[in-house]
Design an enzyme around this catalytic site. Structure first.
Site, PDB file in Angstrom:
ATOM      1  CG  HIS A 234      -1.795   1.224   1.312  1.00 33.21           C
ATOM      2  ND1 HIS A 234      -2.011   1.875   2.500  1.00 33.21           N
ATOM      3  CD2 HIS A 234      -2.462   1.931   0.355  1.00 33.21           C
ATOM      4  CE1 HIS A 234      -2.782   2.938   2.274  1.00 33.21           C
ATOM      5  NE2 HIS A 234      -3.078   2.979   0.992  1.00 33.21           N
TER       6      HIS A 234
ATOM      7  CG  HIS B 163      -2.869   2.854   6.151  1.00 33.80           C
ATOM      8  ND1 HIS B 163      -1.710   2.844   5.420  1.00 33.80           N
ATOM      9  CD2 HIS B 163      -3.000   4.089   6.664  1.00 33.80           C
ATOM     10  CE1 HIS B 163      -1.155   4.054   5.473  1.00 33.80           C
ATOM     11  NE2 HIS B 163      -1.910   4.822   6.216  1.00 33.80           N
TER      12      HIS B 163
HETATM   13 FE1  FES Z   1       0.313  -0.920   4.822  1.00 42.07          FE
HETATM   14 FE2  FES Z   1      -1.071   1.263   4.264  1.00 42.07          FE
HETATM   15  S1  FES Z   1       1.080   1.032   4.304  1.00 42.07           S
HETATM   16  S2  FES Z   1      -1.831  -0.701   4.774  1.00 42.07           S
END
Ligand code: FES
Length: 133
Positions: free
Chosen positions: A62, A81
């Site tokens: 992500h 997140h």
């Molecule tokens: Fe891992 Fe956003 S950086 S869920």
């Protein structure tokens, strides 16, 4: 585009790997944190005498936070997140903000000296346009 060949890098001696605990290394270069895990039972893509050793880039797909291995669920969890990835299913994304699986490190196993070696990457490491810089 020319893709540079991947380096071969020793990761661990299979019989000395702790069960179900991440072993840290960097691959394909020092800027890329990874872990290898000896899961204790055979999994798809696993290498070694029990076909149970797998390895992944630990940067979340992500936004690049470092994911943590949860030995109970055998998942990787991202503290930023809350994305989760399945270590027993090739790093498949389970839930969260990310949209892609974890990049897995391709391993080879040499029975003559019980060595596990990193030889490539499946998937793109977070933040890169190519895995080899
Ligand atoms: Fe891992 Fe956003 S950086 S869920």
């Amino acid at each position: 585009r020319v893709t540079l060949p991947y380096p071969e890098k020793p990761v661990a001696v299979a019989s000395s790997m702790p069960a179900n605990e991440p072993v840290e290394f960097n691959y394909p270069d020092d800027e890329s944190p990874c872990v290898a895990i000896k899961l204790g039972s055979a999994v798809p893509g696993g290498v070694g005498p029990e076909s149970d050793i797998v390895a992944f880039s630990t940067q979340c797909t992500h936004k690049g936070c470092i994911v943590h291995y949860d030995a109970q669920t055998r998942n990787f969890k991202c503290p930023c997140h809350f994305s989760m990835y399945d270590c027993e299913k090739g790093g498949q994304m389970i839930i969260g903000q990310s949209t892609t699986d974890m990049p897995s490190i391709i391993l080879s196993y040499d029975a003559s000296d019980d060595s596990v070696t990193a030889i490539g990457v499946n998937g793109l490491i977070y933040g890169r346009q190519a895995n080899t810089l």
